[in-house]
Design a protein around this motif. Sequence first.
Motif, PDB file in Angstrom:
ATOM      1  N   VAL A 116       7.083   0.813   6.719  1.00 58.49           N
ATOM      2  CA  VAL A 116       6.801  -0.034   7.882  1.00 58.49           C
ATOM      3  C   VAL A 116       6.982   0.812   9.139  1.00 58.49           C
ATOM      4  O   VAL A 116       8.019   1.444   9.323  1.00 58.49           O
ATOM      5  CB  VAL A 116       7.744  -1.263   7.930  1.00 58.49           C
ATOM      6  N   LYS A 146       3.039  -0.180  15.293  1.00 63.74           N
ATOM      7  CA  LYS A 146       1.627   0.119  15.525  1.00 63.74           C
ATOM      8  C   LYS A 146       1.487   1.109  16.669  1.00 63.74           C
ATOM      9  O   LYS A 146       2.365   1.195  17.552  1.00 63.74           O
ATOM     10  CB  LYS A 146       0.855  -1.162  15.855  1.00 63.74           C
ATOM     11  N   CYS A 200       5.293  -8.561   2.616  1.00 64.49           N
ATOM     12  CA  CYS A 200       5.201  -7.878   3.905  1.00 64.49           C
ATOM     13  C   CYS A 200       4.732  -8.832   4.992  1.00 64.49           C
ATOM     14  O   CYS A 200       5.285  -8.845   6.096  1.00 64.49           O
ATOM     15  CB  CYS A 200       4.248  -6.688   3.812  1.00 64.49           C
ATOM     16  N   GLU A 201       3.718  -9.615   4.686  1.00 61.73           N
ATOM     17  CA  GLU A 201       3.161 -10.544   5.666  1.00 61.73           C
ATOM     18  C   GLU A 201       4.164 -11.634   6.045  1.00 61.73           C
ATOM     19  O   GLU A 201       4.191 -12.088   7.184  1.00 61.73           O
ATOM     20  CB  GLU A 201       1.877 -11.182   5.127  1.00 61.73           C
ATOM     21  N   ALA A 252       7.585  -7.134   7.311  1.00 63.06           N
ATOM     22  CA  ALA A 252       7.012  -6.503   8.500  1.00 63.06           C
ATOM     23  C   ALA A 252       6.666  -7.571   9.536  1.00 63.06           C
ATOM     24  O   ALA A 252       6.241  -8.673   9.180  1.00 63.06           O
ATOM     25  CB  ALA A 252       5.755  -5.721   8.131  1.00 63.06           C
ATOM     26  N   THR A 266       4.006  -8.258  11.628  1.00 63.63           N
ATOM     27  CA  THR A 266       2.633  -7.756  11.697  1.00 63.63           C
ATOM     28  C   THR A 266       2.018  -7.816  13.096  1.00 63.63           C
ATOM     29  O   THR A 266       0.933  -7.294  13.304  1.00 63.63           O
ATOM     30  CB  THR A 266       1.732  -8.495  10.688  1.00 63.63           C
ATOM     31  N   GLU A 302       3.933  -4.285  13.934  1.00 63.94           N
ATOM     32  CA  GLU A 302       4.152  -3.274  12.896  1.00 63.94           C
ATOM     33  C   GLU A 302       2.990  -3.235  11.909  1.00 63.94           C
ATOM     34  O   GLU A 302       2.324  -4.234  11.678  1.00 63.94           O
ATOM     35  CB  GLU A 302       5.446  -3.554  12.118  1.00 63.94           C
ATOM     36  N   LYS A 303       2.793  -2.052  11.333  1.00 68.03           N
ATOM     37  CA  LYS A 303       1.831  -1.878  10.247  1.00 68.03           C
ATOM     38  C   LYS A 303       2.628  -1.443   9.021  1.00 68.03           C
ATOM     39  O   LYS A 303       3.752  -0.955   9.144  1.00 68.03           O
ATOM     40  CB  LYS A 303       0.776  -0.838  10.618  1.00 68.03           C
ATOM     41  N   TYR A 304       2.045  -1.628   7.850  1.00 72.16           N
ATOM     42  CA  TYR A 304       2.746  -1.245   6.636  1.00 72.16           C
ATOM     43  C   TYR A 304       1.780  -0.648   5.620  1.00 72.16           C
ATOM     44  O   TYR A 304       0.579  -0.921   5.653  1.00 72.16           O
ATOM     45  CB  TYR A 304       3.498  -2.433   6.016  1.00 72.16           C
TER      46      TYR A 304
END
Length: 79
Positions: free
Chosen positions: A7, A10, A62-63, A67, A69, A72-74
Amino acid sequence: MKARVHVMLKDGVLDPQGEAIRHALGALGFGSVEGVRQGKVIELDLKATEQAAAEAEVAQMCEKLLANTVIEKYTIEIA
């Protein structure tokens, strides 16, 4: 199966922890470091036996939790 989730913030999102690390490295004599992005790694042990199902389940995790979102990106690795 094992899953590893990376994670990271962005691109374009301010990373104060990364900047603090960069500054500390400079103070320690590592002046060649121009930028640092700090993130986290989460390792999961899964009961799943199919890679596609495991990846889909981890993506849902993650969603929903792992994370943020919005900022953040994963990425997901399944082994």
